[in-house]
Design a protein around this motif. Structure first.
Motif, mmCIF file in Angstrom:
data_model
loop_
_atom_site.group_PDB
_atom_site.id
_atom_site.type_symbol
_atom_site.label_atom_id
_atom_site.label_comp_id
_atom_site.label_asym_id
_atom_site.label_seq_id
_atom_site.Cartn_x
_atom_site.Cartn_y
_atom_site.Cartn_z
ATOM 1 N N ASN A 148 0.863 -1.175 0.000
ATOM 2 C CA ASN A 148 0.000 0.000 0.000
ATOM 3 C C ASN A 148 0.908 1.236 0.000
ATOM 4 O O ASN A 148 1.637 1.472 0.964
ATOM 5 C CB ASN A 148 -0.882 -0.028 1.253
ATOM 6 N N PRO A 149 0.880 2.041 -1.059
ATOM 7 C CA PRO A 149 1.803 3.177 -1.136
ATOM 8 C C PRO A 149 1.521 4.282 -0.118
ATOM 9 O O PRO A 149 2.352 5.153 0.095
ATOM 10 C CB PRO A 149 1.617 3.694 -2.566
ATOM 11 N N TRP A 150 0.358 4.213 0.542
ATOM 12 C CA TRP A 150 0.011 5.234 1.543
ATOM 13 C C TRP A 150 0.183 4.714 2.975
ATOM 14 O O TRP A 150 0.012 5.471 3.923
ATOM 15 C CB TRP A 150 -1.428 5.707 1.325
ATOM 16 N N ALA A 151 0.532 3.444 3.129
ATOM 17 C CA ALA A 151 0.673 2.848 4.462
ATOM 18 C C ALA A 151 1.801 3.519 5.237
ATOM 19 O O ALA A 151 2.850 3.843 4.680
ATOM 20 C CB ALA A 151 0.950 1.348 4.348
ATOM 21 N N GLY A 152 1.557 3.759 6.517
ATOM 22 C CA GLY A 152 2.575 4.327 7.394
ATOM 23 C C GLY A 152 2.797 5.816 7.238
ATOM 24 O O GLY A 152 3.699 6.381 7.854
ATOM 25 N N ARG A 153 1.967 6.467 6.440
ATOM 26 C CA ARG A 153 2.148 7.897 6.181
ATOM 27 C C ARG A 153 1.112 8.752 6.895
ATOM 28 O O ARG A 153 1.050 9.957 6.668
ATOM 29 C CB ARG A 153 2.098 8.164 4.670
ATOM 30 N N GLY A 154 0.280 8.138 7.740
ATOM 31 C CA GLY A 154 -0.797 8.899 8.352
ATOM 32 C C GLY A 154 -1.859 9.205 7.316
ATOM 33 O O GLY A 154 -1.904 8.589 6.251
ATOM 34 N N PHE A 155 -2.720 10.176 7.611
ATOM 35 C CA PHE A 155 -3.773 10.543 6.662
ATOM 36 C C PHE A 155 -3.157 11.298 5.491
ATOM 37 O O PHE A 155 -2.516 12.332 5.673
ATOM 38 C CB PHE A 155 -4.840 11.408 7.337
ATOM 39 N N VAL A 156 -3.332 10.772 4.284
ATOM 40 C CA VAL A 156 -2.799 11.398 3.072
ATOM 41 C C VAL A 156 -3.968 12.052 2.340
ATOM 42 O O VAL A 156 -4.916 11.370 1.932
ATOM 43 C CB VAL A 156 -2.099 10.369 2.160
ATOM 44 N N GLU A 157 -3.916 13.352 2.193
ATOM 45 C CA GLU A 157 -5.014 14.099 1.572
ATOM 46 C C GLU A 157 -5.127 13.829 0.076
ATOM 47 O O GLU A 157 -6.215 13.624 -0.449
ATOM 48 C CB GLU A 157 -4.827 15.594 1.831
ATOM 49 N N HIS A 158 -4.004 13.858 -0.619
ATOM 50 C CA HIS A 158 -4.011 13.752 -2.086
ATOM 51 C C HIS A 158 -3.452 12.404 -2.522
ATOM 52 O O HIS A 158 -2.240 12.180 -2.454
ATOM 53 C CB HIS A 158 -3.233 14.904 -2.715
ATOM 54 N N LEU A 159 -4.330 11.527 -2.994
ATOM 55 C CA LEU A 159 -3.939 10.183 -3.401
ATOM 56 C C LEU A 159 -3.536 10.109 -4.878
ATOM 57 O O LEU A 159 -2.990 9.124 -5.331
ATOM 58 C CB LEU A 159 -5.088 9.200 -3.143
ATOM 59 N N ARG A 160 -3.806 11.173 -5.594
ATOM 60 C CA ARG A 160 -3.653 11.175 -7.054
ATOM 61 C C ARG A 160 -2.259 10.815 -7.570
ATOM 62 O O ARG A 160 -2.152 10.063 -8.553
ATOM 63 C CB ARG A 160 -4.060 12.544 -7.608
ATOM 64 N N PRO A 161 -1.181 11.317 -7.001
ATOM 65 C CA PRO A 161 0.135 10.973 -7.571
ATOM 66 C C PRO A 161 0.384 9.464 -7.634
ATOM 67 O O PRO A 161 0.873 8.955 -8.653
ATOM 68 C CB PRO A 161 1.130 11.669 -6.628
ATOM 69 N N GLU A 162 0.022 8.749 -6.593
ATOM 70 C CA GLU A 162 0.227 7.306 -6.577
ATOM 71 C C GLU A 162 -0.754 6.599 -7.518
ATOM 72 O O GLU A 162 -0.400 5.611 -8.170
ATOM 73 C CB GLU A 162 0.092 6.758 -5.152
ATOM 74 N N ILE A 163 -1.984 7.113 -7.610
ATOM 75 C CA ILE A 163 -2.963 6.544 -8.550
ATOM 76 C C ILE A 163 -2.414 6.627 -9.970
ATOM 77 O O ILE A 163 -2.407 5.647 -10.710
ATOM 78 C CB ILE A 163 -4.322 7.276 -8.454
ATOM 79 N N VAL A 164 -1.955 7.803 -10.350
ATOM 80 C CA VAL A 164 -1.447 8.022 -11.707
ATOM 81 C C VAL A 164 -0.209 7.162 -11.977
ATOM 82 O O VAL A 164 -0.036 6.631 -13.076
ATOM 83 C CB VAL A 164 -1.148 9.527 -11.938
ATOM 84 N N ALA A 165 0.630 6.986 -10.974
ATOM 85 C CA ALA A 165 1.870 6.224 -11.157
ATOM 86 C C ALA A 165 1.623 4.712 -11.192
ATOM 87 O O ALA A 165 2.311 3.994 -11.921
ATOM 88 C CB ALA A 165 2.852 6.557 -10.039
ATOM 89 N N ILE A 166 0.648 4.223 -10.426
ATOM 90 C CA ILE A 166 0.495 2.780 -10.258
ATOM 91 C C ILE A 166 -0.669 2.177 -11.046
ATOM 92 O O ILE A 166 -0.523 1.113 -11.664
ATOM 93 C CB ILE A 166 0.338 2.439 -8.753
ATOM 94 N N ALA A 167 -1.818 2.802 -11.026
ATOM 95 C CA ALA A 167 -3.040 2.190 -11.575
ATOM 96 C C ALA A 167 -2.917 1.737 -13.031
ATOM 97 O O ALA A 167 -3.309 0.612 -13.356
ATOM 98 C CB ALA A 167 -4.230 3.124 -11.387
ATOM 99 N N PRO A 168 -2.373 2.538 -13.945
ATOM 100 C CA PRO A 168 -2.295 2.071 -15.335
ATOM 101 C C PRO A 168 -1.364 0.866 -15.500
ATOM 102 O O PRO A 168 -1.686 -0.068 -16.239
ATOM 103 C CB PRO A 168 -1.746 3.275 -16.101
ATOM 104 N N ARG A 169 -0.252 0.878 -14.803
ATOM 105 C CA ARG A 169 0.693 -0.242 -14.887
ATOM 106 C C ARG A 169 0.088 -1.511 -14.301
ATOM 107 O O ARG A 169 0.249 -2.603 -14.844
ATOM 108 C CB ARG A 169 1.993 0.109 -14.155
ATOM 109 N N LEU A 170 -0.610 -1.356 -13.182
ATOM 110 C CA LEU A 170 -1.257 -2.494 -12.549
ATOM 111 C C LEU A 170 -2.371 -3.045 -13.440
ATOM 112 O O LEU A 170 -2.500 -4.252 -13.619
ATOM 113 C CB LEU A 170 -1.799 -2.080 -11.188
#
Length: 193
Positions: free
Chosen positions: A36-58
């Motif tokens: 989970n790219p957001w794990a251990g980071r507390g509450f992350v407001e903007h999820l978009r950078p990881e979505i754009v980087a991971i979702a198409p490749r996945l």
């Protein structure tokens, strides 16, 4: 994308209710277990950078594997699912699958026109996961409302997400209920009386 493993599940249903089907119905689930790219980071407001980087490749990775097992022309039903581990938010699971950057890869590859039926949840390792499916081009065709169940013994870990796509070359073996459009027509007629 920190991919730990990919698991594949194939099921063929030959008989339902004690009666053999006209042909077996095959369903396939391909599931990735990733950090989970957001794990251990507390509450992350903007999820978009990881979505754009991971979702198409996945989406491409899972789609390639599924199409390698069942040709696109054979696919009639499809869906997707994601389960976040206990240290994540359900929003993290949703972020991976509820984006056109993920879904369009699969939809376009199989010639689908409807949305991908879905499930997003939180789960512990080894829990039973459900991946609902519907017809890839007729959203009211209830014969193709089916669910593939699967489980991964060691995933998702607390800091992981399981992301899966599924497809079937048919619907239920012996569908006997009306589709949505028939219900709508009958209800209109009843209301007009």
């Amino acid at each position: 994308m920190e991919l730990r493993k990919v698991s594949t599940f194939i099921e063929e249903v030959h008989t339902e209710g004690g009666k053999a089907g006209a042909r077996p119905v095959t369903s396939i689930v391909v599931a990735a277990v990733l950090r989970n790219p957001w794990a251990g980071r507390g509450f992350v407001e903007h999820l978009r950078p990881e979505i754009v980087a991971i979702a198409p490749r996945l989406g491409q990775e899972l789609t390639s594997r599924l199409i390698g097992l069942m040709q696109a022309e054979r696919i009639e039903s499809y869906g997707k699912a994601a389960a976040v581990g206990t240290a994540g938010e359900i929003e993290h699971a949703s972020a991976m699958i509820h984006t056109l950057r993920f879904g369009n890869v699969f939809r376009d590859a199989v010639g689908g026109t409807t949305y991908l039926e879905f499930c997003n949840t939180r789960n512990a390792p080894g829990a039973l996961l459900s991946l609902p499916m519907m017809h890839k081009s007729e959203n009211g065709r209830r014969s193709h409302f089916i669910t593939a169940n699967f489980q991964i013994a060691d995933g998702p870990a607390a800091d992981e997400i399981v992301v899966a796509i599924g497809a079937a070359d048919g619907g239920r073996v012996h569908p006997r209920i009306a589709d949505r459009f028939q219900d709508m027509k009958e209800m209109e007629q009843e209301a007009a009386m």
